[in-house]
Design an enzyme around this catalytic site. Structure first.
Site, PDB file in Angstrom:
ATOM      1  N   ASP A 128     -29.039 -14.821  19.891  1.00 41.99           N
ATOM      2  CA  ASP A 128     -28.494 -15.257  18.729  1.00 41.99           C
ATOM      3  C   ASP A 128     -28.362 -14.125  17.485  1.00 41.99           C
ATOM      4  O   ASP A 128     -28.653 -13.013  17.755  1.00 41.99           O
ATOM      5  CB  ASP A 128     -29.739 -16.205  18.155  1.00 41.99           C
ATOM      6  CG  ASP A 128     -31.332 -15.667  18.358  1.00 41.99           C
ATOM      7  OD1 ASP A 128     -31.314 -14.590  18.576  1.00 41.99           O
ATOM      8  OD2 ASP A 128     -32.066 -16.475  18.411  1.00 41.99           O
TER       9      ASP A 128
ATOM     10  N   ASN B 227     -42.358 -24.246  17.248  1.00 39.28           N
ATOM     11  CA  ASN B 227     -42.262 -25.245  17.256  1.00 39.28           C
ATOM     12  C   ASN B 227     -41.225 -25.672  18.824  1.00 39.28           C
ATOM     13  O   ASN B 227     -40.946 -26.686  18.916  1.00 39.28           O
ATOM     14  CB  ASN B 227     -41.259 -25.962  16.168  1.00 39.28           C
ATOM     15  CG  ASN B 227     -39.860 -24.882  16.235  1.00 39.28           C
ATOM     16  OD1 ASN B 227     -39.691 -24.181  16.877  1.00 39.28           O
ATOM     17  ND2 ASN B 227     -39.131 -25.019  15.147  1.00 39.28           N
TER      18      ASN B 227
ATOM     19  N   HIS C 256     -38.954 -23.647  19.960  1.00 44.42           N
ATOM     20  CA  HIS C 256     -37.634 -23.212  20.050  1.00 44.42           C
ATOM     21  C   HIS C 256     -37.397 -22.053  21.044  1.00 44.42           C
ATOM     22  O   HIS C 256     -38.315 -21.324  20.947  1.00 44.42           O
ATOM     23  CB  HIS C 256     -36.935 -22.726  18.696  1.00 44.42           C
ATOM     24  CG  HIS C 256     -37.423 -21.934  17.908  1.00 44.42           C
ATOM     25  ND1 HIS C 256     -37.752 -21.711  16.665  1.00 44.42           N
ATOM     26  CD2 HIS C 256     -37.461 -20.453  18.474  1.00 44.42           C
ATOM     27  CE1 HIS C 256     -38.268 -20.556  16.283  1.00 44.42           C
ATOM     28  NE2 HIS C 256     -37.622 -19.710  17.296  1.00 44.42           N
TER      29      HIS C 256
ATOM     30  N   GLU D  57     -33.268 -25.301  18.004  1.00 43.92           N
ATOM     31  CA  GLU D  57     -34.649 -26.205  17.182  1.00 43.92           C
ATOM     32  C   GLU D  57     -34.799 -27.560  18.043  1.00 43.92           C
ATOM     33  O   GLU D  57     -34.002 -27.954  18.802  1.00 43.92           O
ATOM     34  CB  GLU D  57     -34.298 -26.304  15.752  1.00 43.92           C
ATOM     35  CG  GLU D  57     -33.850 -24.942  15.075  1.00 43.92           C
ATOM     36  CD  GLU D  57     -35.312 -24.154  14.756  1.00 43.92           C
ATOM     37  OE1 GLU D  57     -36.310 -24.310  15.532  1.00 43.92           O
ATOM     38  OE2 GLU D  57     -35.207 -23.352  13.858  1.00 43.92           O
TER      39      GLU D  57
HETATM   40  O1  LIG Z   1     -41.525 -13.220  18.817  1.00 44.30           O
HETATM   41  P1  LIG Z   1     -41.532 -13.849  17.535  1.00 44.30           P
HETATM   42  O2  LIG Z   1     -41.522 -13.222  16.410  1.00 44.30           O
HETATM   43  O3  LIG Z   1     -42.863 -14.754  17.713  1.00 44.30           O
HETATM   44  O4  LIG Z   1     -40.675 -15.074  17.613  1.00 44.30           O
HETATM   45  C1  LIG Z   1     -40.264 -16.225  18.509  1.00 44.30           C
HETATM   46  C2  LIG Z   1     -38.904 -16.385  18.752  1.00 44.30           C
HETATM   47  O5  LIG Z   1     -38.578 -16.840  17.409  1.00 44.30           O
HETATM   48  C3  LIG Z   1     -37.355 -16.134  16.892  1.00 44.30           C
HETATM   49  O6  LIG Z   1     -37.800 -14.877  16.267  1.00 44.30           O
HETATM   50  C4  LIG Z   1     -36.428 -16.905  16.173  1.00 44.30           C
HETATM   51  O7  LIG Z   1     -37.071 -17.501  15.235  1.00 44.30           O
HETATM   52  C5  LIG Z   1     -36.893 -15.705  18.389  1.00 44.30           C
HETATM   53  O8  LIG Z   1     -35.863 -14.529  18.105  1.00 44.30           O
HETATM   54  C6  LIG Z   1     -37.911 -15.485  19.108  1.00 44.30           C
HETATM   55  O9  LIG Z   1     -37.525 -15.319  20.439  1.00 44.30           O
END
Ligand SMILES: O=P(O)(O)OC[C@H]1O[C@](O)(CO)[C@@H](O)[C@@H]1O
Length: 251
Positions: free
Chosen positions: A67, A136, A138, A143
């Site tokens: 992304d 959540n 994702h 989402e």
């Molecule tokens: O590893 P983090 O910072 O907890 O994020 C989990 C996921 O959420 C994101 O940062 C997107 O919000 C992704 O890029 C990542 O895989």
């Protein structure tokens, strides 16, 4: 889906790096799907360390990132282009022309999504996709509520996601409201998937994921239907899993 439980974030990162390096050694022209975020940071550091120690080559590897924010230039410190250069690409021998990330500044964003999806197909599809998981559920920026049939598309980021990611920006207002993300169907086409989860802040979603049903309300739950998914999670992230679920999934 199998779950490898490790003691802590350090072990998680070593294990994830080991699996990625193994893939690269076995198939030096692999197509890797890469993630950003905090969890994967030390995995990239371990890959860089291996590159420096053992010269594992990435010369013929191609990478596709999950992304990118819409509206941030590649040299913006919070863009995922910047993140990938900063934490991985500049340290290894991968030609930059073989690293693909959606262009969040494209004039025609819907067309950019179509182009990106096609490009993954033209490169033969993703051999190994790395995923983090949002609180959540994702994956990428898909989402809750996203269709399991979705391909690369534009998303409006959930408030909770913007809030979580605002730790990297100076204020919540600066966090872009939209992003381009591979879709859930795009991710599911990957031949192998590794999902990483670390820390207490992921414990609730991990229990929902492992104990609940497959539902678009928890995008990551679709991974239960994929034939080759490995979750690497530390003890804290698995601290809320019931005994029965532990028996089913945890190695
Ligand atoms: O590893 P983090 O910072 O907890 O994020 C989990 C996921 O959420 C994101 O940062 C997107 O919000 C992704 O890029 C990542 O895989």
């Amino acid at each position: 889906m199998r779950v490898i439980e490790v003691n802590d974030y350090y072990e998680l990162s070593q294990k994830a790096a080991e699996m990625i390096i193994d893939q690269v050694r076995k198939k030096p022209d692999s197509v890797l799907g890469l993630a950003t975020g905090e969890t994967v940071l030390e995995t990239y550091a371990a890959i860089v360390n291996d590159y420096q120690q053992n010269q594992t080559s990435y010369r013929h590897i191609r990478t596709f990132n999950l992304d990118e924010y819409i509206g941030l230039a590649a040299d913006h410190p919070n863009s995922y282009h910047y993140y990938m250069n900063e934490h991985l690409f500049r340290f290894i021998d991968i030609p930059m022309s073989q690293t693909y990330i959606p262009n969040g500044l494209a004039d025609d964003i819907p067309e950019e999504c179509i182009r990106y999806e096609k490009l993954i197909g033209q490169c033969g599809g993703i051999d190994l996709q790395i995923l983090g998981i949002g609180r959540n559920g994702h994956i990428g920026f898909n989402e809750p509520g996203t269709s399991f049939d979705s391909t690369t598309h534009v998303v409006e980021l959930a408030h909770s996601t913007r809030k979580a990611n605002s730790r990297f920006f100076s204020s919540l207002e600066e966090v872009p409201t939209h992003a381009i993300t591979m879709g859930i169907a795009t991710i599911m086409k990957s031949r192998q998937i590794i999902l990483l989860a670390s820390g207490e802040r992921k414990a609730h979603i991990m229990s929902q994921l492992l104990e609940g049903e497959v539902t678009p309300n928890i995008p990551a739950s679709i991974l239960k239907t994929h034939p080759n998914v490995t979750i690497i999670a530390d003890k804290e992230a698995l601290s809320l899993i019931g005994k029965e679920q532990r028996k089913v999934y945890v190695q």
